[in-house]
Design a protein around this motif. Structure first.
Motif, mmCIF file in Angstrom:
data_model
loop_
_atom_site.group_PDB
_atom_site.id
_atom_site.type_symbol
_atom_site.label_atom_id
_atom_site.label_comp_id
_atom_site.label_asym_id
_atom_site.label_seq_id
_atom_site.Cartn_x
_atom_site.Cartn_y
_atom_site.Cartn_z
ATOM 1 N N UNK A 32 0.858 -1.182 0.000
ATOM 2 C CA UNK A 32 0.000 0.000 0.000
ATOM 3 C C UNK A 32 0.893 1.229 0.000
ATOM 4 N N UNK A 33 0.551 2.201 -0.848
ATOM 5 C CA UNK A 33 1.326 3.433 -0.954
ATOM 6 C C UNK A 33 0.425 4.620 -0.626
ATOM 7 N N UNK A 34 0.884 5.479 0.257
ATOM 8 C CA UNK A 34 0.207 6.738 0.540
ATOM 9 C C UNK A 34 0.651 7.735 -0.524
ATOM 10 N N UNK A 35 -0.258 8.163 -1.430
ATOM 11 C CA UNK A 35 0.171 9.041 -2.518
ATOM 12 C C UNK A 35 0.586 10.437 -2.051
ATOM 13 N N UNK A 36 0.238 10.796 -0.825
ATOM 14 C CA UNK A 36 0.628 12.109 -0.308
ATOM 15 C C UNK A 36 2.047 12.104 0.242
ATOM 16 N N UNK A 37 2.419 11.021 0.907
ATOM 17 C CA UNK A 37 3.730 10.963 1.565
ATOM 18 C C UNK A 37 4.702 9.999 0.905
ATOM 19 N N UNK A 38 4.183 9.082 0.094
ATOM 20 C CA UNK A 38 5.032 8.072 -0.512
ATOM 21 C C UNK A 38 5.336 6.904 0.403
ATOM 22 N N UNK A 39 4.787 6.925 1.614
ATOM 23 C CA UNK A 39 5.028 5.829 2.561
ATOM 24 C C UNK A 39 4.481 4.523 1.985
ATOM 25 N N UNK A 40 5.307 3.490 2.012
ATOM 26 C CA UNK A 40 4.936 2.192 1.458
ATOM 27 C C UNK A 40 4.882 1.156 2.559
ATOM 28 N N UNK A 41 3.776 0.423 2.616
ATOM 29 C CA UNK A 41 3.558 -0.599 3.634
ATOM 30 C C UNK A 41 3.265 -1.933 2.972
ATOM 31 N N UNK A 42 3.940 -2.969 3.425
ATOM 32 C CA UNK A 42 3.690 -4.302 2.890
ATOM 33 C C UNK A 42 2.440 -4.892 3.524
ATOM 34 N N UNK A 43 1.501 -5.321 2.693
ATOM 35 C CA UNK A 43 0.297 -5.975 3.185
ATOM 36 C C UNK A 43 0.438 -7.492 3.175
ATOM 37 N N UNK A 44 0.939 -8.009 2.078
ATOM 38 C CA UNK A 44 1.118 -9.455 1.938
ATOM 39 C C UNK A 44 2.451 -9.697 1.242
ATOM 40 N N UNK A 45 3.222 -10.648 1.745
ATOM 41 C CA UNK A 45 4.421 -11.025 1.016
ATOM 42 C C UNK A 45 4.416 -12.529 0.762
ATOM 43 N N UNK A 46 5.431 -13.006 0.080
ATOM 44 C CA UNK A 46 5.548 -14.415 -0.322
ATOM 45 C C UNK A 46 4.449 -14.852 -1.287
ATOM 46 N N UNK A 47 3.942 -13.905 -2.080
ATOM 47 C CA UNK A 47 2.999 -14.283 -3.117
ATOM 48 C C UNK A 47 3.762 -14.937 -4.282
ATOM 49 N N UNK A 48 3.285 -16.061 -4.800
ATOM 50 C CA UNK A 48 3.967 -16.715 -5.931
ATOM 51 C C UNK A 48 3.607 -16.028 -7.243
ATOM 52 N N UNK A 49 4.227 -14.898 -7.489
ATOM 53 C CA UNK A 49 3.934 -14.114 -8.685
ATOM 54 C C UNK A 49 5.246 -13.759 -9.390
ATOM 55 N N UNK A 50 5.114 -13.225 -10.597
ATOM 56 C CA UNK A 50 6.302 -12.839 -11.351
ATOM 57 C C UNK A 50 6.807 -13.947 -12.246
#
Length: 553
Positions: free
Chosen positions: A496-514
């Motif tokens: 998740x990215x806050x478009x005002x501050x640029x702060x980025x927070x991970x919601x889910x990791x280890x997704x089998x993507x890419x």
């Protein structure tokens, strides 16, 4: 046929030379840094990214070519269990059709790169020949001679030296689209002629061709069993047809969903059929009964769109490369499927999907098109050419396209999509698109940046960098509070990215993507998408394992 020609032009530019559904058993993939986020597998597809050529080795082991999956798979013909995978690590790349040589070597054709490869029993890989893109059908004659053909992106028949020491011999060209072929008891080569709806007999010494049977929709494979009986697979109709080569008479023995690819017989004349579109493999009995061997369904899930239904539920549409699939939002029940059949249908290999009023917007780098799909009429109601579009959405009534070929974000006017302006340029890999009523964002996969292109209805020149340091960002979505969701395919996470501050927070990791693509394809290959439902439910596609995730906070 027009669609096949469009896709052929795209490949020449971009290439170098019964869904199984799981109920919502909750799976916690990560420990989020904010409120707890649970990810469930809403829809699970098959284990293959499409099933193409089929062949049995001397031990009666079933082998399946998966072009999009970049591998040949050895599987149990009775259990469907995946026993071994041969991919880029073993030198196998983009196999479309396969066969076994007299010494037990596995041979394959790579339709996108033009390579004909050989994997010896000891694991030694050799390139037998490099032909133009389109190399596809492959088989041996009874006396050990090797033959291959060009189809879709070429139209020719060659004889090759199985050891790759002698140059290829061009036999003839312009047949009308040969595909998976086989030698008959009479010593002639029998091949489907796709664009003529025929099966024909070919003299491999002279290239002379004689029609044997007519009236097929789009025949893609013709093979003989040990008794000399000829069977044909029709991609357009889903029919498996027995053909009398002497009279041309046809008998339909089974009907499956359209999009079939190939067939093969084991030593006991058990008949197996594959689906390139749905990814399944089945056994066909003599009485027409069908036994599933490998399940299909999602084979390359990319973009996702959520659309409300009249019954109060929501439909989740997934662009699945070879099809546009619709699922229910509660149990992931399949609701509809529109298949993209090369040479047959108007739908052009969708990689992304986005809501567009009562319609859906689809983009395809494979077909160089952005299309408008009317779900009610089940028809394409608009189709526009772009230079390898990676995504498309609607914004303030206009069409917004992320175009890889030009490295730009393009605005095409609603009244006339041929009237276009560039909103952002000099982008490495413009991929994800998201918008509110007056704000527009794009992700640049190459630079790892999230950029705002339009703010409060005004174009930003240059675009504003909202966040940087992201790992191959692809799909984007805007939450109700204005926060941005971004799929980082390079890190296997949803952020998740806050478009005002640029702060980025991970919601889910280890997704089998890419999922990594065949060399020469766009860097996104399949595309990793994200979409939001009405209650804030998040849907994310998992391209490596052919799943659709549902995340509830």
């Amino acid at each position: 046929m027009h669609n096949a020609h469009v896709q052929a032009r795209t490949l020449k530019k971009w290439f170098a030379p019964a869904c199984a559904v799981m109920l919502a058993a909750t799976w916690l993939l990560a420990r989020p840094t904010e409120a707890q986020t649970a990810a469930s597998v809403l829809v699970r597809g098959g284990p293959l990214h499409g099933a193409n050529g089929l062949a049995f080795d001397s031990k009666d082991q079933l082998h399946i070519a998966s072009l999009r999956g970049r591998e040949v798979v050895r599987a149990g013909s009775r259990t469907g269990a995946i026993l071994e995978r041969f991919g880029p690590t073993q030198g196998v790349e983009g196999p479309d059709d396969i066969t076994f040589g007299p010494d037990g070597s596995l041979y394959w054709t790579s339709i996108l790169t033009g390579e004909v490869g050989r994997l010896a029993p000891d694991g030694t890989k050799r390139t037998v020949a490099v032909l133009p893109s389109g190399v596809n059908p492959i088989t041996f004659s009874a006396d050990g001679r090797l033959f291959v053909g060009l189809s879709f992106f070429g139209d020719a028949l060659y004889e090759l030296d199985p050891d790759g020491k002698k140059p290829p011999r061009l036999i003839a060209s312009n047949f009308g689209g040969p595909n998976a072929f086989d030698f008959g008891p009479d010593g002639f080569l029998y091949s489907p002629i796709m664009f003529k709806g025929q099966v024909a007999r070919i003299d491999v010494e002279t290239g002379a061709i004689t029609p044997v049977a007519e009236g097929f929709g789009f025949p893609v494979a013709a093979k003989f069993d040990s008794k000399g009986r000829l069977f044909v697979v029709d991609l357009a109709t889903g029919e498996i047809v027995r053909v009398d080569p002497a009279s041309g008479q046809k008998q339909v023995i089974a009907v499956l969903p359209p999009g079939l690819d190939n067939l093969a017989f084991d030593s006991q004349d058990r008949l197996f059929v594959s689906s390139a579109v749905d990814g399944f493999v089945v056994e066909i009995f003599a009485d027409g009964r069908v036994r599933p061997v490998i399940d299909g369904g999602l084979i390359a899930p990319g973009g996702v769109a959520v659309v409300p239904r009249a019954d109060g539920g929501e439909s989740v549409f997934v662009a699945d490369w070879t099809a546009l699939r619709e699922f229910g939002n509660v149990q992931g029940r399949p609701l509809s499927v529109e298949r993209s059949l090369i040479g047959v249908s108007a739908l052009s290999s969708p990689f992304t999907v986005a809501p567009d009023g009562n319609n859906l917007l689809l983009s395809s780098w494979f077909g160089n098109t952005v299309q408008i799909w009317d779900p009610a009429a089940r028809a394409i109601v608009g189709s526009y050419s772009f230079d390898a579009p990676l995504n498309a959405i609607r914004f303030q009534g206009d069409l917004i396209v992320a175009e890889l070929g030009s490295g730009t974000v393009i605005r095409a006017k609603a009244a006339d999509p041929n009237q276009r302006e560039t909103l952002a340029d000099s982008l490495g890999e413009p991929v994800g698109l998201a918008a509110t009523s007056d704000d527009l964002w794009v992700s640049d996969r190459a630079s790892g940046k999230l950029l705002q292109v339009v703010a409060n209805g005004q174009r930003l020149n240059p675009p504003l960098t909202v966040a940087s340091g992201l790992a191959a960002p692809e799909g984007l979505a805007v939450e109700a509070d204005g926060q941005l969701l971004v799929v980082e395919s390079g890190a296997g996470r949803l952020s998740r990215v806050d478009p005002e501050t640029g702060k980025t927070t991970t919601l889910i990791h280890n997704l089998p993507i890419g999922l990594e693509g065949i060399p020469g394809t766009p860097p996104t290959y399949v595309f990793n998408g994200v979409a939001l439902g009405r209650q804030g439910t998040v849907y994310v596609s998992g391209d490596k394992t052919n799943v659709l995730y549902q995340l509830q906070r």
